[in-house]
Scaffold this motif. Structure first.
Motif, PDB file in Angstrom:
ATOM      1  N   ALA A 148     -15.243  -8.862  10.497  1.00 59.05           N
ATOM      2  CA  ALA A 148     -14.241  -7.990  11.130  1.00 59.05           C
ATOM      3  C   ALA A 148     -13.342  -7.361  10.077  1.00 59.05           C
ATOM      4  CB  ALA A 148     -13.412  -8.784  12.138  1.00 59.05           C
ATOM      5  N   ALA A 149     -12.961  -8.115   9.057  1.00 58.98           N
ATOM      6  CA  ALA A 149     -12.122  -7.572   7.985  1.00 58.98           C
ATOM      7  C   ALA A 149     -12.870  -6.493   7.211  1.00 58.98           C
ATOM      8  CB  ALA A 149     -11.669  -8.695   7.047  1.00 58.98           C
ATOM      9  N   VAL A 150     -14.147  -6.723   6.954  1.00 58.01           N
ATOM     10  CA  VAL A 150     -14.954  -5.711   6.255  1.00 58.01           C
ATOM     11  C   VAL A 150     -14.966  -4.413   7.057  1.00 58.01           C
ATOM     12  CG1 VAL A 150     -17.331  -5.080   5.639  1.00 58.01           C
ATOM     13  CG2 VAL A 150     -16.416  -7.300   4.957  1.00 58.01           C
ATOM     14  N   PHE A 151     -15.229  -4.517   8.365  1.00 54.77           N
ATOM     15  CA  PHE A 151     -15.260  -3.316   9.199  1.00 54.77           C
ATOM     16  C   PHE A 151     -13.880  -2.660   9.278  1.00 54.77           C
ATOM     17  CE2 PHE A 151     -19.080  -5.113  11.710  1.00 54.77           C
ATOM     18  CZ  PHE A 151     -19.949  -4.649  10.737  1.00 54.77           C
ATOM     19  N   TYR A 152     -12.848  -3.446   9.427  1.00 55.35           N
ATOM     20  CA  TYR A 152     -11.494  -2.892   9.535  1.00 55.35           C
ATOM     21  C   TYR A 152     -11.142  -2.080   8.289  1.00 55.35           C
ATOM     22  CZ  TYR A 152      -6.431  -2.570   9.621  1.00 55.35           C
ATOM     23  OH  TYR A 152      -5.153  -2.096   9.576  1.00 55.35           O
ATOM     24  N   TYR A 153     -11.301  -2.677   7.123  1.00 54.87           N
ATOM     25  CA  TYR A 153     -10.916  -1.981   5.893  1.00 54.87           C
ATOM     26  C   TYR A 153     -11.868  -0.844   5.556  1.00 54.87           C
ATOM     27  CZ  TYR A 153      -7.341  -5.459   5.140  1.00 54.87           C
ATOM     28  OH  TYR A 153      -6.242  -6.249   5.285  1.00 54.87           O
ATOM     29  N   PRO A 189      -8.527   5.577   2.709  1.00 54.95           N
ATOM     30  CA  PRO A 189      -9.030   4.478   1.888  1.00 54.95           C
ATOM     31  C   PRO A 189      -7.968   3.889   0.951  1.00 54.95           C
ATOM     32  CG  PRO A 189      -9.892   6.551   1.083  1.00 54.95           C
ATOM     33  CD  PRO A 189      -9.148   6.846   2.354  1.00 54.95           C
ATOM     34  N   ASN A 190      -6.850   4.569   0.825  1.00 53.99           N
ATOM     35  CA  ASN A 190      -5.771   4.081  -0.016  1.00 53.99           C
ATOM     36  C   ASN A 190      -5.084   2.914   0.685  1.00 53.99           C
ATOM     37  OD1 ASN A 190      -3.432   3.711  -1.538  1.00 53.99           O
ATOM     38  ND2 ASN A 190      -3.336   5.892  -2.031  1.00 53.99           N
ATOM     39  N   MET A 191      -4.972   1.804   0.007  1.00 52.06           N
ATOM     40  CA  MET A 191      -4.413   0.599   0.635  1.00 52.06           C
ATOM     41  C   MET A 191      -2.886   0.595   0.705  1.00 52.06           C
ATOM     42  SD  MET A 191      -6.692  -1.350   1.749  1.00 52.06           S
ATOM     43  CE  MET A 191      -8.422  -1.571   1.660  1.00 52.06           C
ATOM     44  N   ARG A 192      -2.236   1.607   0.189  1.00 50.28           N
ATOM     45  CA  ARG A 192      -0.767   1.655   0.277  1.00 50.28           C
ATOM     46  C   ARG A 192      -0.298   1.743   1.713  1.00 50.28           C
ATOM     47  NH1 ARG A 192      -0.513   5.627  -4.542  1.00 50.28           N
ATOM     48  NH2 ARG A 192      -1.336   6.935  -2.926  1.00 50.28           N
ATOM     49  N   SER A 193      -1.157   2.242   2.589  1.00 52.84           N
ATOM     50  CA  SER A 193      -0.765   2.365   3.997  1.00 52.84           C
ATOM     51  C   SER A 193      -0.728   1.008   4.700  1.00 52.84           C
ATOM     52  CB  SER A 193      -1.735   3.303   4.723  1.00 52.84           C
ATOM     53  OG  SER A 193      -3.037   2.760   4.702  1.00 52.84           O
ATOM     54  N   GLU A 194      -1.322   0.008   4.101  1.00 51.30           N
ATOM     55  CA  GLU A 194      -1.332  -1.337   4.690  1.00 51.30           C
ATOM     56  C   GLU A 194      -0.114  -2.101   4.179  1.00 51.30           C
ATOM     57  OE1 GLU A 194      -3.844  -2.035   7.035  1.00 51.30           O
ATOM     58  OE2 GLU A 194      -3.984   0.100   6.643  1.00 51.30           O
ATOM     59  N   TYR A 199       1.492  -4.703   5.072  1.00 57.12           N
ATOM     60  CA  TYR A 199       1.513  -6.164   5.073  1.00 57.12           C
ATOM     61  C   TYR A 199       0.869  -6.760   3.824  1.00 57.12           C
ATOM     62  CZ  TYR A 199      -3.168  -5.233   6.733  1.00 57.12           C
ATOM     63  OH  TYR A 199      -4.434  -4.747   6.860  1.00 57.12           O
ATOM     64  N   LEU A 200       0.118  -5.951   3.072  1.00 59.19           N
ATOM     65  CA  LEU A 200      -0.496  -6.446   1.846  1.00 59.19           C
ATOM     66  C   LEU A 200       0.537  -6.468   0.718  1.00 59.19           C
ATOM     67  CD1 LEU A 200      -3.912  -4.542   1.824  1.00 59.19           C
ATOM     68  CD2 LEU A 200      -3.518  -6.943   2.362  1.00 59.19           C
ATOM     69  N   PRO A 201       0.474  -7.473  -0.139  1.00 54.48           N
ATOM     70  CA  PRO A 201       1.383  -7.482  -1.293  1.00 54.48           C
ATOM     71  C   PRO A 201       1.133  -6.254  -2.169  1.00 54.48           C
ATOM     72  CG  PRO A 201       0.206  -9.578  -1.088  1.00 54.48           C
ATOM     73  CD  PRO A 201      -0.379  -8.647  -0.082  1.00 54.48           C
ATOM     74  N   GLY A 202       2.175  -5.771  -2.818  1.00 57.04           N
ATOM     75  CA  GLY A 202       2.060  -4.571  -3.650  1.00 57.04           C
ATOM     76  C   GLY A 202       1.022  -4.696  -4.743  1.00 57.04           C
ATOM     77  N   TRP A 203       0.966  -5.852  -5.400  1.00 57.45           N
ATOM     78  CA  TRP A 203       0.003  -6.034  -6.483  1.00 57.45           C
ATOM     79  C   TRP A 203      -1.429  -5.931  -5.970  1.00 57.45           C
ATOM     80  CZ3 TRP A 203      -3.567  -9.891  -6.185  1.00 57.45           C
ATOM     81  CH2 TRP A 203      -3.312 -10.939  -5.309  1.00 57.45           C
ATOM     82  N   LEU A 204      -1.671  -6.407  -4.742  1.00 54.89           N
ATOM     83  CA  LEU A 204      -3.014  -6.343  -4.178  1.00 54.89           C
ATOM     84  C   LEU A 204      -3.387  -4.904  -3.815  1.00 54.89           C
ATOM     85  CD1 LEU A 204      -5.501  -7.912  -3.313  1.00 54.89           C
ATOM     86  CD2 LEU A 204      -4.400  -8.317  -1.111  1.00 54.89           C
ATOM     87  N   SER A 205      -2.438  -4.157  -3.288  1.00 49.82           N
ATOM     88  CA  SER A 205      -2.690  -2.744  -2.972  1.00 49.82           C
ATOM     89  C   SER A 205      -2.997  -1.953  -4.236  1.00 49.82           C
ATOM     90  CB  SER A 205      -1.478  -2.119  -2.296  1.00 49.82           C
ATOM     91  OG  SER A 205      -1.140  -2.787  -1.134  1.00 49.82           O
ATOM     92  N   ARG A 206      -2.204  -2.172  -5.271  1.00 47.60           N
ATOM     93  CA  ARG A 206      -2.432  -1.456  -6.538  1.00 47.60           C
ATOM     94  C   ARG A 206      -3.786  -1.829  -7.140  1.00 47.60           C
ATOM     95  NH1 ARG A 206       2.934  -2.760  -6.772  1.00 47.60           N
ATOM     96  NH2 ARG A 206       2.556  -4.581  -8.084  1.00 47.60           N
ATOM     97  N   TRP A 207      -4.108  -3.131  -7.116  1.00 47.06           N
ATOM     98  CA  TRP A 207      -5.382  -3.580  -7.682  1.00 47.06           C
ATOM     99  C   TRP A 207      -6.550  -2.962  -6.919  1.00 47.06           C
ATOM    100  CZ3 TRP A 207      -9.550  -6.155  -5.658  1.00 47.06           C
ATOM    101  CH2 TRP A 207     -10.502  -6.583  -6.585  1.00 47.06           C
ATOM    102  N   SER A 208      -6.476  -2.966  -5.587  1.00 44.76           N
ATOM    103  CA  SER A 208      -7.590  -2.445  -4.796  1.00 44.76           C
ATOM    104  C   SER A 208      -7.736  -0.932  -4.957  1.00 44.76           C
ATOM    105  CB  SER A 208      -7.438  -2.824  -3.329  1.00 44.76           C
ATOM    106  OG  SER A 208      -6.341  -2.174  -2.760  1.00 44.76           O
ATOM    107  N   ASN A 209      -6.647  -0.231  -5.185  1.00 50.52           N
ATOM    108  CA  ASN A 209      -6.749   1.212  -5.392  1.00 50.52           C
ATOM    109  C   ASN A 209      -7.299   1.552  -6.773  1.00 50.52           C
ATOM    110  OD1 ASN A 209      -5.828   1.874  -2.847  1.00 50.52           O
ATOM    111  ND2 ASN A 209      -3.698   1.844  -3.470  1.00 50.52           N
ATOM    112  N   ARG A 210      -7.056   0.693  -7.759  1.00 51.08           N
ATOM    113  CA  ARG A 210      -7.606   0.923  -9.102  1.00 51.08           C
ATOM    114  C   ARG A 210      -9.075   0.514  -9.181  1.00 51.08           C
ATOM    115  NH1 ARG A 210      -2.643  -1.262 -10.891  1.00 51.08           N
ATOM    116  NH2 ARG A 210      -3.688  -3.260 -11.136  1.00 51.08           N
TER     117      ARG A 210
END
Length: 139
Positions: free
Chosen positions: A15-20, A26-31, A33-44
């Protein structure tokens, strides 16, 4: 009980795979609830972030099939691993295929590659875990 927990975790990971995969942006900054470091890492690490949940999926699929059918010979283990990789490949293909329906998203063949690679790493991780557990038990 353990079998049920693994089933719930498998559903949660898929479900998480489908959700994301199906977020409009696709930019994770809109999420938020995610920690900032995780959003930055996933976008890089755009493609590599696809592999992360598939590591868990590969591990859980191996664990689930091991608990359901204890594979004793190499042939059965190889067939079981192949079946689990097919399931992981189907999940990543559905996740990427769903992006055809989103205006701001497009499927990426490298995401399919990283998803399958992540599930292989997870399956190998389970096999290493199983070996270490056996060695600790016998020590």
């Amino acid at each position: 009980m353990l079998k049920r927990i693994v089933q719930v975790l498998l559903v949660f990971v898929v479900a998480a795979v489908f959700y994301y995969s199906w977020l409009p942006d696709p930019n994770m900054r809109s999420e938020s609830y995610l920690p900032g470091w995780l959003s930055r890492w996933s976008n890089r690490n755009y493609n590599f972030r696809t592999a992360v949940p598939f590591i868990a999926l590969g591990f859980l699929l191996e664990f689930y099939s091991y608990k359901n059918l204890i594979r004793e010979n190499k042939q059965q283990r190889r067939i079981g691993l192949l079946k689990n990789m097919i399931v992981a490949a189907l999940v990543v293909l559905v996740a990427e295929g769903g992006q055809f329906l989103l205006k701001s998203r497009s499927p990426d063949l490298m995401d399919v590659y990283y998803g399958i690679l992540g599930s292989i790493v997870g399956a190998i991780g389970f096999q290493i875990f199983k070996i270490l557990k056996t060695k600790v038990r016998n020590a």
